[in-house]
Write a protein that holds these residues in place. Structure first.
Motif, PDB file in Angstrom:
ATOM      1  N   VAL A   4       0.863  -1.176   0.000  1.00  0.00           N
ATOM      2  CA  VAL A   4       0.000   0.000   0.000  1.00  0.00           C
ATOM      3  C   VAL A   4       0.901   1.228   0.000  1.00  0.00           C
ATOM      4  O   VAL A   4       1.785   1.349   0.858  1.00  0.00           O
ATOM      5  CB  VAL A   4      -0.918   0.016   1.243  1.00  0.00           C
ATOM      6  CG1 VAL A   4      -1.776   1.278   1.237  1.00  0.00           C
ATOM      7  CG2 VAL A   4      -1.783  -1.228   1.269  1.00  0.00           C
ATOM      8  N   TYR A   5       0.718   2.101  -0.960  1.00  0.00           N
ATOM      9  CA  TYR A   5       1.546   3.301  -1.014  1.00  0.00           C
ATOM     10  C   TYR A   5       0.729   4.457  -1.571  1.00  0.00           C
ATOM     11  O   TYR A   5      -0.312   4.270  -2.191  1.00  0.00           O
ATOM     12  CB  TYR A   5       2.802   3.084  -1.858  1.00  0.00           C
ATOM     13  CG  TYR A   5       2.543   2.754  -3.301  1.00  0.00           C
ATOM     14  CD1 TYR A   5       2.522   3.748  -4.273  1.00  0.00           C
ATOM     15  CD2 TYR A   5       2.316   1.433  -3.703  1.00  0.00           C
ATOM     16  CE1 TYR A   5       2.283   3.439  -5.599  1.00  0.00           C
ATOM     17  CE2 TYR A   5       2.076   1.130  -5.030  1.00  0.00           C
ATOM     18  CZ  TYR A   5       2.063   2.136  -5.973  1.00  0.00           C
ATOM     19  OH  TYR A   5       1.819   1.830  -7.286  1.00  0.00           O
ATOM     20  N   LYS A   6       1.214   5.649  -1.301  1.00  0.00           N
ATOM     21  CA  LYS A   6       0.544   6.849  -1.772  1.00  0.00           C
ATOM     22  C   LYS A   6       1.242   7.337  -3.038  1.00  0.00           C
ATOM     23  O   LYS A   6       2.467   7.387  -3.070  1.00  0.00           O
ATOM     24  CB  LYS A   6       0.622   7.920  -0.676  1.00  0.00           C
ATOM     25  CG  LYS A   6      -0.122   9.199  -1.002  1.00  0.00           C
ATOM     26  CD  LYS A   6      -0.031  10.162   0.178  1.00  0.00           C
ATOM     27  CE  LYS A   6      -0.755  11.457  -0.157  1.00  0.00           C
ATOM     28  NZ  LYS A   6      -0.670  12.417   0.962  1.00  0.00           N
ATOM     29  N   TYR A   7       0.476   7.662  -4.034  1.00  0.00           N
ATOM     30  CA  TYR A   7       1.054   8.102  -5.308  1.00  0.00           C
ATOM     31  C   TYR A   7       0.344   9.362  -5.775  1.00  0.00           C
ATOM     32  O   TYR A   7      -0.880   9.436  -5.761  1.00  0.00           O
ATOM     33  CB  TYR A   7       0.905   7.003  -6.365  1.00  0.00           C
ATOM     34  CG  TYR A   7       1.259   7.464  -7.760  1.00  0.00           C
ATOM     35  CD1 TYR A   7       2.575   7.734  -8.111  1.00  0.00           C
ATOM     36  CD2 TYR A   7       0.264   7.665  -8.711  1.00  0.00           C
ATOM     37  CE1 TYR A   7       2.896   8.177  -9.381  1.00  0.00           C
ATOM     38  CE2 TYR A   7       0.575   8.103  -9.980  1.00  0.00           C
ATOM     39  CZ  TYR A   7       1.891   8.350 -10.313  1.00  0.00           C
ATOM     40  OH  TYR A   7       2.205   8.793 -11.567  1.00  0.00           O
ATOM     41  N   ASN A   8       1.118  10.331  -6.164  1.00  0.00           N
ATOM     42  CA  ASN A   8       0.561  11.579  -6.683  1.00  0.00           C
ATOM     43  C   ASN A   8       1.109  11.789  -8.095  1.00  0.00           C
ATOM     44  O   ASN A   8       2.322  11.929  -8.263  1.00  0.00           O
ATOM     45  CB  ASN A   8       0.968  12.741  -5.770  1.00  0.00           C
ATOM     46  CG  ASN A   8       0.280  14.034  -6.173  1.00  0.00           C
ATOM     47  OD1 ASN A   8      -0.248  14.153  -7.278  1.00  0.00           O
ATOM     48  ND2 ASN A   8       0.278  15.001  -5.269  1.00  0.00           N
ATOM     49  N   PRO A   9       0.248  11.792  -9.109  1.00  0.00           N
ATOM     50  CA  PRO A   9       0.734  11.960 -10.487  1.00  0.00           C
ATOM     51  C   PRO A   9       1.528  13.255 -10.689  1.00  0.00           C
ATOM     52  O   PRO A   9       2.349  13.349 -11.595  1.00  0.00           O
ATOM     53  CB  PRO A   9      -0.551  11.977 -11.334  1.00  0.00           C
ATOM     54  CG  PRO A   9      -1.577  11.313 -10.486  1.00  0.00           C
ATOM     55  CD  PRO A   9      -1.203  11.608  -9.063  1.00  0.00           C
ATOM     56  N   SER A  10       1.298  14.259  -9.841  1.00  0.00           N
ATOM     57  CA  SER A  10       2.038  15.511  -9.994  1.00  0.00           C
ATOM     58  C   SER A  10       3.504  15.352  -9.610  1.00  0.00           C
ATOM     59  O   SER A  10       4.316  16.235  -9.868  1.00  0.00           O
ATOM     60  CB  SER A  10       1.400  16.621  -9.146  1.00  0.00           C
ATOM     61  OG  SER A  10       1.504  16.311  -7.772  1.00  0.00           O
ATOM     62  N   ASP A  11       3.863  14.214  -8.978  1.00  0.00           N
ATOM     63  CA  ASP A  11       5.264  13.955  -8.649  1.00  0.00           C
ATOM     64  C   ASP A  11       6.044  13.386  -9.832  1.00  0.00           C
ATOM     65  O   ASP A  11       7.261  13.235  -9.758  1.00  0.00           O
ATOM     66  CB  ASP A  11       5.363  12.971  -7.473  1.00  0.00           C
ATOM     67  CG  ASP A  11       4.816  13.570  -6.188  1.00  0.00           C
ATOM     68  OD1 ASP A  11       4.817  14.816  -6.085  1.00  0.00           O
ATOM     69  OD2 ASP A  11       4.404  12.810  -5.303  1.00  0.00           O
ATOM     70  N   ASP A  12       5.353  13.044 -10.917  1.00  0.00           N
ATOM     71  CA  ASP A  12       6.041  12.517 -12.099  1.00  0.00           C
ATOM     72  C   ASP A  12       6.914  13.606 -12.724  1.00  0.00           C
ATOM     73  O   ASP A  12       6.589  14.799 -12.649  1.00  0.00           O
ATOM     74  CB  ASP A  12       5.021  12.048 -13.144  1.00  0.00           C
ATOM     75  CG  ASP A  12       4.393  10.724 -12.769  1.00  0.00           C
ATOM     76  OD1 ASP A  12       4.936  10.047 -11.893  1.00  0.00           O
ATOM     77  OD2 ASP A  12       3.348  10.382 -13.355  1.00  0.00           O
ATOM     78  N   PRO A  13       8.009  13.217 -13.360  1.00  0.00           N
ATOM     79  CA  PRO A  13       8.835  14.221 -14.051  1.00  0.00           C
ATOM     80  C   PRO A  13       8.031  14.930 -15.132  1.00  0.00           C
ATOM     81  O   PRO A  13       7.227  14.315 -15.832  1.00  0.00           O
ATOM     82  CB  PRO A  13       9.963  13.388 -14.668  1.00  0.00           C
ATOM     83  CG  PRO A  13      10.012  12.149 -13.849  1.00  0.00           C
ATOM     84  CD  PRO A  13       8.595  11.880 -13.426  1.00  0.00           C
ATOM     85  N   ILE A  14       8.263  16.224 -15.275  1.00  0.00           N
ATOM     86  CA  ILE A  14       7.583  16.964 -16.344  1.00  0.00           C
ATOM     87  C   ILE A  14       8.428  16.967 -17.612  1.00  0.00           C
ATOM     88  O   ILE A  14       7.916  17.205 -18.696  1.00  0.00           O
ATOM     89  CB  ILE A  14       7.240  18.411 -15.920  1.00  0.00           C
ATOM     90  CG1 ILE A  14       8.496  19.175 -15.542  1.00  0.00           C
ATOM     91  CG2 ILE A  14       6.229  18.423 -14.805  1.00  0.00           C
ATOM     92  CD1 ILE A  14       8.272  20.662 -15.453  1.00  0.00           C
ATOM     93  N   VAL A  15       9.736  16.709 -17.469  1.00  0.00           N
ATOM     94  CA  VAL A  15      10.625  16.630 -18.623  1.00  0.00           C
ATOM     95  C   VAL A  15      11.554  15.439 -18.453  1.00  0.00           C
ATOM     96  O   VAL A  15      12.193  15.289 -17.412  1.00  0.00           O
ATOM     97  CB  VAL A  15      11.464  17.919 -18.799  1.00  0.00           C
ATOM     98  CG1 VAL A  15      12.481  17.750 -19.917  1.00  0.00           C
ATOM     99  CG2 VAL A  15      10.580  19.129 -19.072  1.00  0.00           C
TER     100      VAL A  15
END
Length: 201
Positions: A4-15
């Protein structure tokens, strides 16, 4: 098994980008971590940057077993001596006019030549029983871009920053870096730019 983990798509690299190095670049790790990374991480809205594919250079001592045996040298004793003669240690703090200064004891070998001339015995130095070199770690990874040695990097933005503005700033910074003599002719290639997805949608 379950994780079980927390994931936020905004943490993905933008470049996501790649960089190639000419054969004349002696230390790509230094270029990426001392020139490229600080330049990009200073940009407004950039949270961090990660780099893959460049190995840090270090001093390696390759022992010659035949020479060690011929001279009757105890390898364990030599290794212990090297460890005790090359250290960095905290020595506390000094309070001076409201400022707190940290004190460190430094006993580092100043250069490769000093290490090569390190006395093993009265009549023997380290370079007599070992090959001492400054080189990158031997790696099983092969990183190529268009057939040239390269590396990959990912740029992450701060959570409140505008993705389009940050992406555009990163692209402009990469153009500036290509013209900077400190990168020694490295070329940058953008593989993925979140700004393009946002503007197209």
């Amino acid at each position: 098994r379950y994780w079980v983990y927390k994931y936020n798509p905004s943490d993905d690299p933008i470049v996501w980008a790649g960089v190639t190095f000419p054969d004349t670049v002696e230390d790509p790790y230094h270029v990426m971590t001392r020139v490229v990374q600080p330049h990009l991480e200073r940009l407004p809205g950039v949270a961090s940057m990660e780099v893959w594919g460049v190995d840090q250079r270090a001093v390696y001592i390759d022992w010659d077993r035949g020479r060690l045996m011929a001279h009757g040298v105890n390898l364990g004793n030599v290794v212990n001596s090297l460890a005790t003669d090359n250290f960095q240690q905290s020595a506390g703090q000094i309070q001076d006019r409201g400022q707190e200064l940290h004190v460190r004891s430094l006993a580092r070998f100043p250069g490769l030549e000093t290490l090569q001339q390190y006395p093993v015995r009265d009549d023997l130095v380290l370079s007599d029983v070992a090959e001492v070199q400054l080189r990158a770690a031997r790696s099983l990874d092969i990183n190529r871009i268009n057939g040239t040695e390269g590396a990959a990097m990912a740029v992450m933005k701060e959570s409140a920053a505008n993705a389009v503005e940050v992406s555009e700033a990163v692209r402009q910074a990469l153009d500036e870096l290509e013209a900077d003599g400190r990168v020694q002719g490295a070329e940058f290639f953008v593989f993925f730019d979140q700004c393009e997805l946002i503007t197209e949608s």
